[in-house]
Design an enzyme around this catalytic site. Structure first.
Site, PDB file in Angstrom:
ATOM      1  N   LYS A 140       0.843  -1.149   0.033  1.00  0.00           N
ATOM      2  CA  LYS A 140       0.030   0.009   0.023  1.00  0.00           C
ATOM      3  C   LYS A 140       0.777   1.172  -0.044  1.00  0.00           C
ATOM      4  O   LYS A 140       0.608   2.126  -0.989  1.00  0.00           O
ATOM      5  CB  LYS A 140      -0.899   0.237   1.155  1.00  0.00           C
ATOM      6  CG  LYS A 140      -2.099   1.106   1.123  1.00  0.00           C
ATOM      7  CD  LYS A 140      -2.486   1.502   2.504  1.00  0.00           C
ATOM      8  CE  LYS A 140      -1.652   2.489   3.311  1.00  0.00           C
ATOM      9  NZ  LYS A 140      -2.266   2.980   4.657  1.00  0.00           N
ATOM     10  N   ASP A 157      -6.265   0.812   0.890  1.00  0.00           N
ATOM     11  CA  ASP A 157      -6.568   1.314   2.237  1.00  0.00           C
ATOM     12  C   ASP A 157      -7.755   0.808   2.611  1.00  0.00           C
ATOM     13  O   ASP A 157      -8.606  -0.046   1.978  1.00  0.00           O
ATOM     14  CB  ASP A 157      -6.201   2.591   2.654  1.00  0.00           C
ATOM     15  CG  ASP A 157      -7.263   3.837   2.158  1.00  0.00           C
ATOM     16  OD1 ASP A 157      -8.064   3.128   1.301  1.00  0.00           O
ATOM     17  OD2 ASP A 157      -7.320   4.694   2.300  1.00  0.00           O
TER      18      ASP A 157
END
Length: 323
Positions: A190, A208
């Protein structure tokens, strides 16, 4: 003729005695009967009410026909186009001026808001603007600088580790490859995709909590694991859309499609959403749930882009002076 009445025998007395004994039993049974009928009626009424409720629920939530793969892709891409019109100013909501600042800010953003990170990093980067400077900071000093972001001890360990790795293995520069970034302490896919997409122009999908939630609500995936969500979504959209798609979906998740109470009644893409109705559907009540610029409130960046339509976030209040 003898007029003296004869005494009744024991056999003649017995029937009378039996009749007297049975009478109360019949009376008791008679008393119980109405109660049993009432209970039966109550059970029947409850069963009928339950059946009616189930029937009503079935009417309100008709079973959706499963979509074909082609239909899922078409609807997903249309949602992306609608989000692009809704958020033409979508952008990363962390303040940064270079790849190192973005990397550090992204690590700090775990378990807190981007606004809190943006309020914290000015002091941090004033003290440690480069990996070499940050790697040289005493842990206690770094902890104090990033304390407002929470989990500051674990984040301090990550920042010191990644700064030292950048200094020792990458010549003090943030690498522009995913396989290199994920070797840094505290950096996963991420964080790497955030840095690649926004500092190097390399397309990436940032999964997320907001992105994962909306991807499932939109029917793009059923996965919970971030890497699997990324793979499912990547198969739907062209690579050139990945970075901006991430910004638009995250923007929508923060402003409209909230975790606990989505503002369904104020959502412009409600007609395309298979999860419509999970949140508030009344338009006026839903509008009160809108956040940031859509709700007339400050955004998350202290220094937002020029085309951002909302108010910048306020700087962090200075610490109170010791008395």
């Amino acid at each position: 003729m003898n007029d003296t009445p004869e005494k009744p025998t024991a056999a003649e007395k017995a029937p009378a005695k039996r009749t007297t004994t049975k009478a109360p039993a019949k009376k008791t049974a008679a008393k119980k009967a109405p109660a049993t009928k009432a209970a039966t009626k109550a059970v029947a009424k409850k069963t009928t009410a339950k059946a009616a409720a189930e029937k009503t629920a079935a009417k309100k939530a008709p079973a959706r026909k499963p979509e074909s793969r082609t239909a899922v892709v078409r609807r997903a891409r249309r949602i992306n186009r609608e989000l692009a019109e809704l958020y033409p100013y979508a952008h990363p909501e962390l303040d940064f001026t270079n790849s190192f600042e973005l990397l550090v800010a992204t690590v700090l953003s775990a378990q807190t808001t981007d606004m809190r990170v943006n309020q914290t990093t000015p002091r941090l980067f004033a003290v440690a603007p480069t990996p070499e400077d940050m790697a040289a900071l005493p842990p206690e000093e770094l902890e104090e600088l990033i304390r407002p972001t929470g989990f500051f001890r674990a984040k301090t360990k990550s920042l010191l580790g990644l700064s030292a790795a950048l200094r020792d293995r990458f010549g003090g520069e943030v690498p522009g490859r995913l396989e290199d970034l994920v070797t840094l302490p505290g950096v996963g896919r991420k964080t790497a995709n955030v840095v690649l997409g926004n500092a190097f122009g390399v397309p990436g999908i940032t999964v997320d909590t907001h992105f994962g939630r909306l991807a499932r609500r939109f029917g793009w995936t059923t996965q919970e694991d971030a890497d699997k969500v990324e793979a499912d979504v990547a198969a739907i959209f062209p690579k050139s859309e990945w970075t901006m798609l991430s910004h638009r979906v995250v923007f929508h998740g923060r402003r409209v499609c909230h975790s606990r109470k989505p503002a369904c009644g104020a959502c412009p893409i409600a007609p395309l959403c298979p999860s419509y109705g999970e949140g508030e559907t009344d338009p006026e009540k839903a509008r009160k749930l809108l956040k940031y610029e859509l709700g007339g409130q400050p955004g998350q960046r202290l220094k937002p882009p020029a085309d951002y339509p909302g108010q910048p976030a306020p700087p962090m209040a200075p610490p109170a002076a010791a008395s």
